[in-house]
Design an enzyme around this catalytic site. Sequence first.
Site: not given
Length: 527
Positions: A66, A73
């Site tokens: 990530y 998000g």
Amino acid sequence: MLISNHFSPNKTREAITITPSRDLTVEDFEQVVLKGATVEISPESLKDVEASYDFLCEFAKHKVIYGVNTGFGPMAQYRVEDNCVKDLQYNLIRSHAAGTGEKIDDRSVKAAMLVRLSAISKGYSGIHPSTILLLKDMINKDIIPVIPRHGGVGASGDLVQLSHLALAMIGEGKVSFKGEIRNTADVFREEGLKPIEVKTREGLSLINGTSVMTGIGAINALKSRQLLEWCICSSAMMNEIVGAFDDYFSKELNGVKKHHGQMYIADEMSRVLRSSKLIARREEHFYNGNGHQQEKEFDRKVQEYYSLRCVTQILGPVYEAIENAIRIVENEVNSVSDNPVIDYKNRNVFHGGNFHGDYISLEMDKLKLAVTRMSMLSERQLAFLFNPNLNKLLPPFINFGTLGLNLGMQGIQFTATSTTAENQMLSNSMYVHSIPTNNDNQDIVSMGTNSALIAKTVIDNAYQVQAIHMLALVQAIDYLQIADKLSDSTRHTYKAIRSIVPVFVEDKPKYEELALICDYIYNNRFE
């Protein structure tokens, strides 16, 4: 009446060194942010940062991580091509530099920078060491990014506010430098600094954390503790003015209430008043067998109003709230609030939510309640001083002039009442006002930065009320001509305030003198 927020740097102070084995304290923030000490990074910390960076560069190959090769998000489900990963970090910084409103004061931003430096120096961020070094240089040179007040929801941390910090670190946006707002690029050029170059996840690491709320929280906690000291001072003066009994703050009375904070306040009141010639002993008035038991109405009050008699019970929980806030803030200062956490020692990357600001948000809500309580106590003690029907010692509004023609401190009381009322309104919780955002990815948020900023306003307000109280106290002391009977500690404060505002009889504007008193108590401790 404003709290001064300008710097008075003293670069001769010993540097605060960030090391893997030493936690920062709120006293370190006082040295760096309020007194101008410099910051250094230990070789051990730089070694950890470099090892974390090298590990991430190798570990990220052929893996999905990530914020390194994914969107952010709710767009984390989208893979970012290898040739675009650096653009991803710049896009994140620029798109989230979207704050509005007045700028956060330089002291608070510098505190936030120190928190972020602490967090990313621990070797769990996977960023290039040049990022650490630039942030350190910006702190030491007082190059302070302009960060708007509004924008953060406190989960994914202070994304918007910290994006303005990151924007300065890539050489864009505005900074506050030597009292002026200027283009970052111009200041960097003059000071010989180079913007960071994104290598891995520098953008996400800089903006993904609780540093703004925690930095503000550190200064809030420091100034709340200092305000409590002044509140103890003014409460001691109040008891001296009325010649109160010493059993209110005796060890015997307070010791049967099993609260550490109450005993602390009782001990402090006893210490401050030990040399006072005004505090009475109940044994000499009501326990001496001189016939008081035959009187129908006593000339001397048997017990004072709660705002004088119950100081230990009122300020005890305030003390405990402040000390707990300091403990929580220091824990957060020395934590890693990134996501993901790059753990080079265990050779893994862990995804989660250490950016969530609940600890600081809840603590700032509690802190502002405690500070509001102090302003309420000051306002009630002030009302006692101004009302002759209550104190039976002083003219209305401690008016040295002609009653009716002169007004004394009547106008000043309105300001104290109004400011205290604002504090009461601002003390409503921010922590419980979560609003889902980010396409419901952030479905419960802390609102920590809002909580910390509102708490700062409450603290600044309370200092203003305390300044008004101090002016009333010295005026009352002079009216009663008891300055020579004060304790050593309260007499020192009396002289300090009187050096700012002399005794006055005639009516004249007081706002400038009140600002000077406020500045004095904000920048000095009561000993």
